[in-house]
Design an enzyme around this catalytic site. Structure first.
Site, PDB file in Angstrom:
ATOM      1  CD  GLU A  32      -2.876  -0.601   2.621  1.00 29.13           C
ATOM      2  OE1 GLU A  32      -2.713   0.480   3.251  1.00 29.13           O
ATOM      3  OE2 GLU A  32      -3.689  -1.463   2.983  1.00 29.13           O
ATOM      4  CD  GLU A  44     -12.271   1.513   0.662  1.00 31.46           C
ATOM      5  OE1 GLU A  44     -12.724   0.570   1.342  1.00 31.46           O
ATOM      6  OE2 GLU A  44     -11.076   1.613   0.335  1.00 31.46           O
ATOM      7  CE  LYS A  50     -10.072   2.272   5.540  1.00 30.84           C
ATOM      8  NZ  LYS A  50      -8.651   2.305   5.172  1.00 30.84           N
TER       9      LYS A  50
END
Length: 469
Positions: free
Chosen positions: A266, A322, A325
């Site tokens: 990531e 998102e 989250k």
């Protein structure tokens, strides 16, 4: 005699093709699903192609997504959830069952290349899961081999907090509580199986916590005249990402694994965030991600100062913003795309679009700390049923958090759920922000610079004195 040169030629050709496959500079995207407004998998996979992604990383083994992936050439990474590790580590039958359920129906039509065991396991406080990590990896790999899936590499993504020391990079050291019981056996496993050390690495977080000492351009890989020379090695660094990667490389070397390959599991930069968060904007996000694409797709490969000319594969986080989250606002703003499928900013993960070819970006307005007061109030359209539970939770924390909204208190009137919850959220946040409390409450709360105080009722607020405080 005539067939020998041909045989040698074929062998050489095979070696070159295998070498090229191992050294692929193709980049990918993390496909998170923590949103209630995200497009279906078929649309998402089409959008991945528009970004020119060659890989996709899932945080589970969602069968709907894996079925959709059968019709693509995307290289795929799937994941065993954290909560299954303890049981799988102690039970080969469970490991076999997981692989039969989540790999067998899809492979090889779905090009599953990596099977990641857990996500940032060593960032949790659960010691049982820590100790289950490597045994679970061994069992899953045994299952893959026994079922004939020998090409799938097994790994686990770890965050930078696995290091005890990262500065200077040559001083990179794994945390002492993990080094012997977890990290050493992990490195041994990865080395023996020719896998990768998967690393979640974000320059945003160290910069945002210390913007006075870390230059923004250095964190964004765009600094022209900022360098750092490691006194231990004499290596010169031109950006923070290289520093962080090399800290891990030196930590691995310290334990006897100097050549274990890195894979960025990531990386990214938030395109938005809360009022109290510095530098989270579209300009910085686009600048960072585009510069990382340029670095990682450069030909010949540039590597890092400690490992020059080495390919570093990577996944960018994330496909979408998102909205479910948890945590601070930045957590919901790492997407390359909005949930409606439009680009937050244009990006070409193939590296073929040069940075200077993109259109100009909006000038950022939050690269410096917000100087005024900030309150935490109920967000517009908040669900009133959920609001009651959130109010009860906030009032149950701390000391006297909600005393002023009790009957007879200075903030009791107007006697409304939204008013009382706004006070409770502000009061809770003012008390707990320094120890990790957020103004979110599952999407029911939002930060504001407009003082909600009324008459003699004064809402608690926070004032930023330095980044992250």
């Amino acid at each position: 005699m005539g067939s020998l040169p041909l045989l040698l030629l074929l062998s050489l050709s095979l070696l070159i093709s295998l070498s090229s496959a191992k050294l692929s500079q193709k980049l990918g995207v993390c496909y998170g699903q923590l949103g209630n407004n995200l497009p279906p998998p078929s649309t998402s996979l089409h959008l991945l192609k528009t970004l020119k992604a060659s890989r996709v990383k899932l945080y589970d083994a969602n069968p709907q997504i894996l079925n959709a992936l059968k019709s693509t050439d995307l290289q795929v990474s799937i994941m065993v959830p954290n909560e299954l590790l303890a049981n799988i580590s102690a039970n080969q039958t469970l490991a076999d069952q997981w692989v039969r359920t989540n790999v067998s129906p899809f492979y090889p039509q779905v090009k599953i290349q990596y099977l990641l065991i857990g996500n940032e396991i060593l960032s949790s406080t659960d010691n049982i899961t820590h100790l289950s990590l490597v045994p679970a990896m061994r069992r899953i790999r045994f299952s893959l081999k026994s079922l004939g899936f020998k090409k799938i590499k097994v790994g686990t993504p770890l965050a930078m907090d696995v290091l005890e020391s990262s500065f200077p990079p040559s001083n990179g050291t794994f945390r002492s509580e993990f080094s012997g019981p977890v990290v050493e056996p992990l490195l041994r496993f990865l080395n023996r199986t020719k896998s990768f050390f998967f690393l979640d690495v974000y320059t945003f977080f160290p910069w945002a916590s210390d913007p006075d000492n870390i230059k923004l351009g250095y964190a964004l890989l765009k600094a022209k005249n900022v360098t750092y020379t490691d006194p231990g090695t004499g290596l010169t660094y031109h950006n923070l990402l290289d520093q962080m990667l090399d800290a891990v490389i030196f930590a691995m070397k310290r334990l006897g694994y100097p050549d274990l390959r890195l894979f960025i599991a990531e990386t990214g930069w938030p395109n938005g965030g809360d009022i109290d968060q510095i530098g989270a904007n579209t300009y910085n996000a686009a600048t960072y991600n585009r510069n990382v694409v340029k670095k990682l797709t450069a030909k010949p490969p540039v590597g890092t100062p400690a490992r020059p000319c080495k390919v570093i594969p990577a996944f960018f986080f994330a496909l979408y913003n998102e909205n479910q989250k948890s945590g601070p606002g930045t957590e919901r703003h790492f997407g390359l795309l909005y949930p409606n499928g439009s680009n937050v900013y244009p990006i070409d993960l193939s590296g073929k679009t040069r940075v200077r070819e993109y259109e100009p970006l909006p000038i950022p307005s939050n690269n410096e700390l917000y100087k005024g007061k900030i309150w935490c109030v109920v967000a517009k359209g908040a669900n009133l049923t959920e609001l009651g539970s959130a109010l009860a939770y906030a009032c149950g924390q701390g000391n006297g958090t909600c005393d002023p909204i009790q009957p007879g208190g200075k903030c009791f009137k107007p006697d409304s759920l939204v008013w009382h919850a706004s006070y409770a959220f502000s009061s809770y946040w003012a008390q707990f922000r320094k120890v990790g409390g957020t103004c979110f409450f599952n999407g029911l709360a939002v930060q504001t610079t407009k003082d909600p105080s009324y008459g003699s009722c004064k809402f608690p607020s926070i004032t930023l004195t330095s980044a992250g405080k």
